[in-house]
Design a protein around this motif. Structure first.
Motif, PDB file in Angstrom:
ATOM      1  N   MET A  34       0.845  -1.196   0.000  1.00 36.64           N
ATOM      2  CA  MET A  34       0.000   0.000   0.000  1.00 36.64           C
ATOM      3  C   MET A  34       0.880   1.246   0.000  1.00 36.64           C
ATOM      4  SD  MET A  34      -3.286  -0.592   0.161  1.00 36.64           S
ATOM      5  CE  MET A  34      -3.974   0.853   0.950  1.00 36.64           C
ATOM      6  N   PHE A  35       0.282   2.384  -0.366  1.00 35.52           N
ATOM      7  CA  PHE A  35       1.016   3.642  -0.272  1.00 35.52           C
ATOM      8  C   PHE A  35       1.093   4.077   1.190  1.00 35.52           C
ATOM      9  CE2 PHE A  35      -0.618   3.659  -4.614  1.00 35.52           C
ATOM     10  CZ  PHE A  35       0.565   3.908  -5.306  1.00 35.52           C
ATOM     11  N   ARG A  36       2.203   4.638   1.552  1.00 37.22           N
ATOM     12  CA  ARG A  36       2.384   5.114   2.925  1.00 37.22           C
ATOM     13  C   ARG A  36       1.585   6.388   3.168  1.00 37.22           C
ATOM     14  NH1 ARG A  36       6.410   8.649   4.892  1.00 37.22           N
ATOM     15  NH2 ARG A  36       7.578   8.554   2.937  1.00 37.22           N
ATOM     16  N   LEU A  37       1.606   7.268   2.156  1.00 38.76           N
ATOM     17  CA  LEU A  37       0.881   8.537   2.282  1.00 38.76           C
ATOM     18  C   LEU A  37       0.041   8.767   1.038  1.00 38.76           C
ATOM     19  CD1 LEU A  37       3.792  10.783   3.578  1.00 38.76           C
ATOM     20  CD2 LEU A  37       1.816  10.053   4.912  1.00 38.76           C
ATOM     21  N   HIS A  38      -1.091   9.406   1.219  1.00 38.59           N
ATOM     22  CA  HIS A  38      -1.955   9.726   0.093  1.00 38.59           C
ATOM     23  C   HIS A  38      -2.195  11.242   0.113  1.00 38.59           C
ATOM     24  CE1 HIS A  38      -5.519   8.181  -2.478  1.00 38.59           C
ATOM     25  NE2 HIS A  38      -4.955   9.234  -2.994  1.00 38.59           N
ATOM     26  N   LEU A  39      -1.814  11.898  -1.003  1.00 42.49           N
ATOM     27  CA  LEU A  39      -1.938  13.360  -1.088  1.00 42.49           C
ATOM     28  C   LEU A  39      -3.098  13.719  -2.005  1.00 42.49           C
ATOM     29  CD1 LEU A  39       0.895  13.154   0.078  1.00 42.49           C
ATOM     30  CD2 LEU A  39       1.657  14.837  -1.580  1.00 42.49           C
ATOM     31  N   PHE A  40      -3.969  14.593  -1.537  1.00 46.16           N
ATOM     32  CA  PHE A  40      -5.073  15.089  -2.370  1.00 46.16           C
ATOM     33  C   PHE A  40      -4.823  16.564  -2.658  1.00 46.16           C
ATOM     34  CE2 PHE A  40      -6.784  11.563   0.019  1.00 46.16           C
ATOM     35  CZ  PHE A  40      -7.547  10.880  -0.918  1.00 46.16           C
ATOM     36  N   VAL A  41      -4.777  16.919  -3.945  1.00 47.58           N
ATOM     37  CA  VAL A  41      -4.633  18.328  -4.327  1.00 47.58           C
ATOM     38  C   VAL A  41      -5.922  18.747  -5.006  1.00 47.58           C
ATOM     39  CG1 VAL A  41      -3.323  20.005  -5.697  1.00 47.58           C
ATOM     40  CG2 VAL A  41      -2.172  18.011  -4.732  1.00 47.58           C
ATOM     41  N   CYS A  42      -6.567  19.781  -4.506  1.00 44.84           N
ATOM     42  CA  CYS A  42      -7.817  20.239  -5.133  1.00 44.84           C
ATOM     43  C   CYS A  42      -7.474  20.977  -6.429  1.00 44.84           C
ATOM     44  CB  CYS A  42      -8.578  21.156  -4.186  1.00 44.84           C
ATOM     45  SG  CYS A  42      -9.996  21.924  -5.000  1.00 44.84           S
ATOM     46  N   THR A  43      -8.055  20.512  -7.536  1.00 43.10           N
ATOM     47  CA  THR A  43      -7.801  21.176  -8.830  1.00 43.10           C
ATOM     48  C   THR A  43      -9.115  21.679  -9.430  1.00 43.10           C
ATOM     49  OG1 THR A  43      -7.897  19.011  -9.876  1.00 43.10           O
ATOM     50  CG2 THR A  43      -5.709  19.886  -9.419  1.00 43.10           C
ATOM     51  N   GLN A  44     -10.096  21.863  -8.568  1.00 35.34           N
ATOM     52  CA  GLN A  44     -11.419  22.310  -9.044  1.00 35.34           C
ATOM     53  C   GLN A  44     -11.314  23.639  -9.801  1.00 35.34           C
ATOM     54  OE1 GLN A  44     -14.627  20.750  -8.056  1.00 35.34           O
ATOM     55  NE2 GLN A  44     -15.230  21.997  -9.809  1.00 35.34           N
ATOM     56  N   GLN A  45     -12.021  23.693 -10.951  1.00 37.60           N
ATOM     57  CA  GLN A  45     -12.108  24.966 -11.672  1.00 37.60           C
ATOM     58  C   GLN A  45     -13.481  25.549 -11.395  1.00 37.60           C
ATOM     59  OE1 GLN A  45     -11.232  24.102 -15.783  1.00 37.60           O
ATOM     60  NE2 GLN A  45      -9.044  24.166 -15.334  1.00 37.60           N
ATOM     61  N   LYS A  46     -13.564  26.870 -11.358  1.00 37.52           N
ATOM     62  CA  LYS A  46     -14.846  27.546 -11.109  1.00 37.52           C
ATOM     63  C   LYS A  46     -15.032  28.595 -12.182  1.00 37.52           C
ATOM     64  CE  LYS A  46     -15.690  25.926  -6.833  1.00 37.52           C
ATOM     65  NZ  LYS A  46     -16.123  26.149  -5.493  1.00 37.52           N
ATOM     66  N   PRO A  47     -16.271  29.096 -12.343  1.00 33.67           N
ATOM     67  CA  PRO A  47     -16.467  30.167 -13.320  1.00 33.67           C
ATOM     68  C   PRO A  47     -15.531  31.338 -13.019  1.00 33.67           C
ATOM     69  CG  PRO A  47     -18.574  29.423 -12.431  1.00 33.67           C
ATOM     70  CD  PRO A  47     -17.501  28.723 -11.656  1.00 33.67           C
ATOM     71  N   GLU A  48     -15.127  32.043 -14.099  1.00 41.02           N
ATOM     72  CA  GLU A  48     -14.162  33.123 -13.938  1.00 41.02           C
ATOM     73  C   GLU A  48     -14.608  34.106 -12.854  1.00 41.02           C
ATOM     74  OE1 GLU A  48     -13.301  34.531 -17.793  1.00 41.02           O
ATOM     75  OE2 GLU A  48     -11.292  35.155 -17.224  1.00 41.02           O
ATOM     76  N   ALA A  71      11.531  12.662  -8.243  1.00 35.22           N
ATOM     77  CA  ALA A  71      12.963  12.924  -8.079  1.00 35.22           C
ATOM     78  C   ALA A  71      13.502  12.299  -6.806  1.00 35.22           C
ATOM     79  CB  ALA A  71      13.215  14.434  -8.081  1.00 35.22           C
ATOM     80  N   ARG A  72      12.678  12.255  -5.754  1.00 37.46           N
ATOM     81  CA  ARG A  72      13.164  11.700  -4.481  1.00 37.46           C
ATOM     82  C   ARG A  72      12.876  10.203  -4.355  1.00 37.46           C
ATOM     83  NH1 ARG A  72      14.279  15.198  -0.093  1.00 37.46           N
ATOM     84  NH2 ARG A  72      14.222  17.380  -0.706  1.00 37.46           N
ATOM     85  N   GLY A  73      12.370   9.606  -5.448  1.00 40.81           N
ATOM     86  CA  GLY A  73      12.134   8.158  -5.435  1.00 40.81           C
ATOM     87  C   GLY A  73      11.010   7.743  -4.498  1.00 40.81           C
ATOM     88  N   LEU A  74      10.015   8.643  -4.311  1.00 37.64           N
ATOM     89  CA  LEU A  74       8.930   8.337  -3.368  1.00 37.64           C
ATOM     90  C   LEU A  74       7.684   7.781  -4.058  1.00 37.64           C
ATOM     91  CD1 LEU A  74       9.066  11.579  -1.160  1.00 37.64           C
ATOM     92  CD2 LEU A  74       9.850   9.295  -0.536  1.00 37.64           C
ATOM     93  N   ALA A  75       7.753   7.615  -5.398  1.00 39.25           N
ATOM     94  CA  ALA A  75       6.533   7.280  -6.152  1.00 39.25           C
ATOM     95  C   ALA A  75       5.870   5.994  -5.657  1.00 39.25           C
ATOM     96  CB  ALA A  75       6.848   7.178  -7.632  1.00 39.25           C
ATOM     97  N   GLY A  76       6.659   5.038  -5.155  1.00 38.83           N
ATOM     98  CA  GLY A  76       6.081   3.768  -4.715  1.00 38.83           C
ATOM     99  C   GLY A  76       5.394   3.840  -3.364  1.00 38.83           C
ATOM    100  N   GLU A  77       5.637   4.915  -2.613  1.00 36.31           N
ATOM    101  CA  GLU A  77       5.045   4.968  -1.270  1.00 36.31           C
ATOM    102  C   GLU A  77       4.151   6.178  -1.044  1.00 36.31           C
ATOM    103  OE1 GLU A  77       8.111   5.884   1.752  1.00 36.31           O
ATOM    104  OE2 GLU A  77       9.533   5.247   0.205  1.00 36.31           O
ATOM    105  N   VAL A  78       4.169   7.133  -1.975  1.00 38.25           N
ATOM    106  CA  VAL A  78       3.315   8.319  -1.832  1.00 38.25           C
ATOM    107  C   VAL A  78       2.410   8.407  -3.052  1.00 38.25           C
ATOM    108  CG1 VAL A  78       3.269  10.839  -1.687  1.00 38.25           C
ATOM    109  CG2 VAL A  78       5.056   9.552  -0.508  1.00 38.25           C
ATOM    110  N   GLN A  79       1.101   8.374  -2.831  1.00 37.54           N
ATOM    111  CA  GLN A  79       0.186   8.481  -3.960  1.00 37.54           C
ATOM    112  C   GLN A  79      -0.346   9.909  -4.048  1.00 37.54           C
ATOM    113  OE1 GLN A  79      -3.481   6.187  -3.939  1.00 37.54           O
ATOM    114  NE2 GLN A  79      -3.240   5.807  -6.115  1.00 37.54           N
ATOM    115  N   LEU A  80      -0.261  10.450  -5.261  1.00 41.57           N
ATOM    116  CA  LEU A  80      -0.699  11.833  -5.488  1.00 41.57           C
ATOM    117  C   LEU A  80      -1.982  11.796  -6.316  1.00 41.57           C
ATOM    118  CD1 LEU A  80       0.029  14.862  -5.316  1.00 41.57           C
ATOM    119  CD2 LEU A  80       1.379  14.560  -7.395  1.00 41.57           C
ATOM    120  N   THR A  81      -3.034  12.428  -5.801  1.00 38.59           N
ATOM    121  CA  THR A  81      -4.332  12.382  -6.480  1.00 38.59           C
ATOM    122  C   THR A  81      -4.927  13.779  -6.534  1.00 38.59           C
ATOM    123  OG1 THR A  81      -4.644  10.340  -5.258  1.00 38.59           O
ATOM    124  CG2 THR A  81      -6.541  11.143  -6.458  1.00 38.59           C
ATOM    125  N   THR A  82      -5.633  14.083  -7.624  1.00 37.69           N
ATOM    126  CA  THR A  82      -6.368  15.349  -7.664  1.00 37.69           C
ATOM    127  C   THR A  82      -7.733  15.124  -7.032  1.00 37.69           C
ATOM    128  OG1 THR A  82      -7.319  14.840  -9.809  1.00 37.69           O
ATOM    129  CG2 THR A  82      -5.265  16.083  -9.803  1.00 37.69           C
TER     130      THR A  82
END
Ligand SMILES: C[S@@+](CC[C@H](N)C(=O)[O-])C[C@H]1O[C@@H](n2cnc3c(N)ncnc32)[C@H](O)[C@@H]1O
Ligand code: FES
Length: 482
Positions: A34-48, A71-82
């Motif tokens: 499993m991933f050690r950490l899961h990161l959520f980045v909000c990428t919601q777009q809204k009307p101008e 670059a830091r070789g963390l891809a296997g343990e940190v999951q990045l999600t929008t």
């Protein structure tokens, strides 16, 4: 009785999940990393004008996070999600780290290295960015949800046109800005930086009007502007400016050309066929058309060779080969293989250029002719119809499949590639829109469904007809000559 499913036991600290999987009445123990950490980045777009994480720069944050994690070789343990809006838009960009339950606000691309080094690597959250007041977060989120519901209710009551419909209706405006910029070769002209006056002088355009277009391209994220000087974004420089190896301008000029056909869609629907546009008969039109076909097929050609294979194939007939990209890919995959391309007389010199540049002249012959009428030859192991059937009517396709069958040796295959409609013809969207592209561009062309392709194949005498899904929007239908 089926065994009762047990809840997986998740031990995040040890990066693994242990669960009991019921399978045929037996139970197996599985240990799944499993991933050690899961990161959520909000990428919601809204009307101008409305605050949103994307308007405050969350896409750059996402990009930097991805780069830094790799670059830091963390891809296997940190999951990045929008993720979508969490109701904290005024405090965006929002980044949440689980299972730590740490909420970051107003994160900028320049904060990313620190977050990665301190939190993701060192397990020490960056205090200056962490939003620790959970009660305030919840209150803002609830208030936001309430406001949102009230706004939607008020818009609904007033009968306001929903944003989704607005976007479809005005979709042509950004598209037209970019196509005009490509027609004017603006991205090449802007080069390493130009003012509106300098660019206008270079292409003999009206400075006031060109400034308006350049400003719109900045708003669309296709240029940047600094102290009155316009610059290409890295993306625009790569895909639209001359001199870049990935410049798609030649092919995109075809999209700009067919814009004129699409403006006649209303009339075409009334009449049942496209209205001829004068510019379609020029050599430039043909050149841009074939360039567009070549760009579109760059990724697909190796996928087709991989799906079809080269074993037992000695002679290929490539009907309407265009840039020759499929014949070239087959020839490069197998040095003993010979291909014959048949295309219209005005296209053949262009095909010859592509084949020559690919260095496969000795393996690929080119012939001018009409695939619906002229002799196709015989003894081929493979007949290719890549992006062809949508130009013709169902009757013409049935006739063409019969002619292809005659050209094949026993055991040979007819390989058809196209955008394939669902049986009820309401999707997928790209195939449905492409069907209209054929309505405005041809006398009787359209996109077709798998049952239609299968019917033509079996009616022409092919057996073992099957569909092979390719990555991307088009698929193969393959039939065998008995
Ligand atoms: C949509 S393009 C596809 C080109 C190529 N097969 C590919 O997938 O990249 C259609 C091609 O068929 C050729 N074509 C159209 N009608 C034809 C005909 N009646 N006989 C021979 N070639 C034809 C066009 O000139 C063009 O090269
Ligand atoms: S847009 Fe990101 S929290 Fe609302």
């Amino acid at each position: 009785m089926r065994p009762k499913r047990r809840q997986p036991a998740i031990d995040f600290q040890r990066f693994e999940l242990r669960c009991a999987l019921p399978y045929n009445g037996l139970r197996f123990k599985a240990r799944i990393a499993m991933f050690r950490l899961h990161l959520f980045v909000c990428t919601q777009q809204k009307p101008e004008g409305a605050p949103s994480c994307s308007a405050s720069g969350s896409l750059s944050v996402l990009e930097c996070l991805d780069r830094e994690i790799q670059a830091r070789g963390l891809a296997g343990e940190v999951q990045l999600t929008t993720c979508g809006c969490m109701g904290l838009c005024e405090e965006g960009p929002i980044l949440v780290v689980y299972p730590d339950g740490v909420w970051y606000r107003r994160v900028q691309a320049t904060d990313v290295s620190e977050i990665v080094a301190s939190h993701l690597c060192g397990r020490r959250p960056v205090e200056r960015l962490a939003w620790t007041d959970a009660a305030a977060r919840q209150a803002m989120s609830l208030e936001h949800a309430e406001k949102f519901r009230a706004t939607m209710a008020a818009r609904d009551k007033a009968g306001t046109l929903p944003d989704r419909l607005h976007q479809i209706i005005r979709g042509y405006m950004p598209s037209r800005c970019l196509l005009t910029a490509i027609e004017l070769d603006l991205f090449t002209v802007v080069g390493n930086g130009a003012t509106a006056e300098q660019a206008a002088a270079a292409i003999q355009a009206n400075p006031r009007a060109l400034a308006m277009l350049l400003n719109a391209l900045v708003a669309l994220g296709l240029l940047t502007k600094n102290g009155g000087v316009f610059h290409n974004t890295p993306e625009s420089a790569r895909y639209f400016a001359r001199g870049s190896k990935d410049n798609h301008r030649d092919g995109l000029l075809h999209t700009a050309n067919i814009w004129h056909r699409w403006s006649n869609l209303t009339e075409a629907v009334r009449l049942g066929a496209g209205i001829p546009v004068e510019r379609a008969s020029t050599p430039e039109w043909t050149e841009h058309f074939i360039a567009a076909m070549q760009y579109n097929a760059k990724e697909r050609a190796p996928a087709v060779v991989a799906a079809v294979g080269t074993a037992g194939i000695h002679r290929i007939l490539d009907l309407g080969g265009g840039s020759g990209i499929y014949s070239i890919a087959f020839a490069q995959a197998s040095p003993n293989l010979r291909c014959e391309i048949l295309d219209l007389p005005q296209v053949v010199p262009l095909t010859a250029g592509y084949v020559e540049r690919a260095g496969v002249v000795s393996q690929v012959a080119i012939r001018a002719g009409d695939m619906l009428q002229d002799d196709l030859g015989s003894g081929f192991d493979l007949v290719l119809l890549n992006a062809i059937c949508h130009m013709f009517s169902p009757q013409q396709n049935l006739q063409l499949f019969r002619r292809a069958r005659q050209a094949l040796s026993p055991g040979g295959r007819l390989v058809v590639q196209d955008f394939i409609l669902n049986p009820d013809k309401t999707g997928p969207l790209h195939a449905v829109l492409f069907s209209l592209n054929m309505l405005v561009g041809t006398g009787s062309g359209a996109s077709y469904s798998e049952p239609e392709f299968t019917y033509w194949m079996t009616s022409a005498g092919f057996t073992d007809v099957c569909r092979i899904n390719l990555p991307g929007p088009s698929d193969l239908i393959v039939g065998h000559a008995p």
